[in-house]
Write a protein that holds these residues in place. Sequence first.
Motif, short mmCIF file in Angstrom:
data_model
loop_
_atom_site.label_atom_id
_atom_site.label_comp_id
_atom_site.label_asym_id
_atom_site.label_seq_id
_atom_site.Cartn_x
_atom_site.Cartn_y
_atom_site.Cartn_z
N ARG A 56 -5.72 4.51 -3.23
CA ARG A 56 -5.63 4.04 -4.62
C ARG A 56 -4.54 4.75 -5.42
NH1 ARG A 56 -11.99 3.66 -5.10
NH2 ARG A 56 -12.24 1.63 -4.13
N GLN A 57 -3.49 5.16 -4.75
CA GLN A 57 -2.32 5.73 -5.42
C GLN A 57 -1.23 4.66 -5.35
OE1 GLN A 57 -1.63 9.45 -3.43
NE2 GLN A 57 -3.20 10.49 -4.62
N TYR A 58 -1.38 3.66 -6.19
CA TYR A 58 -0.59 2.44 -6.09
C TYR A 58 0.89 2.66 -6.39
CZ TYR A 58 -5.34 0.66 -6.16
OH TYR A 58 -6.66 0.45 -5.89
N ARG A 59 1.20 3.38 -7.43
CA ARG A 59 2.62 3.62 -7.76
C ARG A 59 3.31 4.42 -6.66
NH1 ARG A 59 0.99 5.26 -13.59
NH2 ARG A 59 0.83 3.24 -14.59
N ASP A 60 2.62 5.41 -6.12
CA ASP A 60 3.19 6.18 -5.02
C ASP A 60 3.37 5.31 -3.79
OD1 ASP A 60 3.32 8.49 -6.55
OD2 ASP A 60 1.36 9.21 -5.89
N ALA A 80 6.97 -7.05 2.85
CA ALA A 80 5.72 -7.71 2.47
C ALA A 80 4.79 -6.75 1.74
CB ALA A 80 5.04 -8.28 3.71
N ASN A 81 4.68 -5.53 2.24
CA ASN A 81 3.79 -4.55 1.62
C ASN A 81 4.27 -4.15 0.23
OD1 ASN A 81 2.05 -4.50 3.80
ND2 ASN A 81 3.08 -2.78 4.78
N LEU A 82 5.59 -4.10 0.03
CA LEU A 82 6.12 -3.78 -1.30
C LEU A 82 5.71 -4.84 -2.31
CD1 LEU A 82 7.82 -2.06 -3.22
CD2 LEU A 82 9.84 -3.30 -2.41
N LYS A 83 5.78 -6.10 -1.92
CA LYS A 83 5.38 -7.18 -2.83
C LYS A 83 3.90 -7.07 -3.18
CE LYS A 83 8.84 -10.49 -1.32
NZ LYS A 83 9.11 -11.73 -0.60
N VAL A 84 3.09 -6.78 -2.19
CA VAL A 84 1.65 -6.63 -2.43
C VAL A 84 1.39 -5.43 -3.35
CG1 VAL A 84 -0.57 -6.09 -1.34
CG2 VAL A 84 0.95 -7.77 -0.30
N ALA A 85 2.04 -4.31 -3.07
CA ALA A 85 1.83 -3.10 -3.87
C ALA A 85 2.27 -3.31 -5.31
CB ALA A 85 2.58 -1.92 -3.25
N GLN A 86 3.40 -3.98 -5.50
CA GLN A 86 3.87 -4.26 -6.87
C GLN A 86 2.90 -5.17 -7.60
OE1 GLN A 86 7.83 -5.58 -5.80
NE2 GLN A 86 8.73 -3.67 -6.52
N ALA A 87 2.33 -6.15 -6.88
CA ALA A 87 1.34 -7.03 -7.50
C ALA A 87 0.09 -6.25 -7.90
CB ALA A 87 0.99 -8.17 -6.54
N ILE A 88 -0.31 -5.30 -7.08
CA ILE A 88 -1.48 -4.48 -7.40
C ILE A 88 -1.21 -3.64 -8.65
CG2 ILE A 88 -2.88 -2.52 -6.63
CD1 ILE A 88 -2.61 -3.65 -3.76
N TYR A 91 -1.30 -5.86 -11.66
CA TYR A 91 -2.67 -6.25 -11.97
C TYR A 91 -3.44 -5.11 -12.64
CZ TYR A 91 -7.57 -7.41 -11.48
OH TYR A 91 -8.89 -7.62 -11.74
N VAL A 92 -3.33 -3.91 -12.06
CA VAL A 92 -4.05 -2.76 -12.60
C VAL A 92 -3.59 -2.46 -14.02
CG1 VAL A 92 -4.36 -0.25 -12.37
CG2 VAL A 92 -4.62 -1.73 -10.38
N GLU A 93 -2.26 -2.50 -14.24
CA GLU A 93 -1.76 -2.20 -15.58
C GLU A 93 -2.15 -3.27 -16.59
OE1 GLU A 93 2.41 -1.42 -15.05
OE2 GLU A 93 2.00 0.61 -14.29
N SER A 94 -2.13 -4.55 -16.19
CA SER A 94 -2.54 -5.60 -17.12
C SER A 94 -4.04 -5.53 -17.39
CB SER A 94 -2.14 -6.98 -16.60
OG SER A 94 -2.86 -7.30 -15.43
#
Length: 168
Positions: A56-60, A80-88, A91-94
Amino acid sequence: MNNRDFTAAADLFHDPAWRAYALLRAGRYAEAAETYGFIETAAAANGEGVALLRHRQYRDGVRAFEKALMRDPTQAAAQANLKVAQAIVDYVESAQLASDTGEEGGIGADDIVFDNESGQGDEMLLDRAEADGLAAGLSTQDWTRAVDTQVGDFLATRFLLEAVRGAE
């Protein structure tokens, strides 16, 4: 590893890549991310990102996937993982922006955390009484455990501050 005992395998492996993979599979995500961090390949940076996301260290995690792509821009898994991580992260920030903090209802937060890495937070000042109240809830023993420095350095700084205050 063949018996799916990933914890035991992680403790037995000497090869950092296999150890990191076993740690990841064992659910020891912080250790896996740290171990992957010592390996300088794109695949290891991708593994580090996966471990960080699961921890759960999404930015890292985003930074680790970006590091993987800097090492190898063609790595499909990291893309692919970068796209998923950026979406997470988005989402968390919104969700944080949209969440009700309960301040108006008197519920309030349990803790004050200063995290404005995304630059979306509001600038604010805490008055001295409020800031002092935060530390008042800690016992002396809890407070000294929370100090992140060597005891000698801490004491030298404390004695220096006391000497300066005494000279005033």
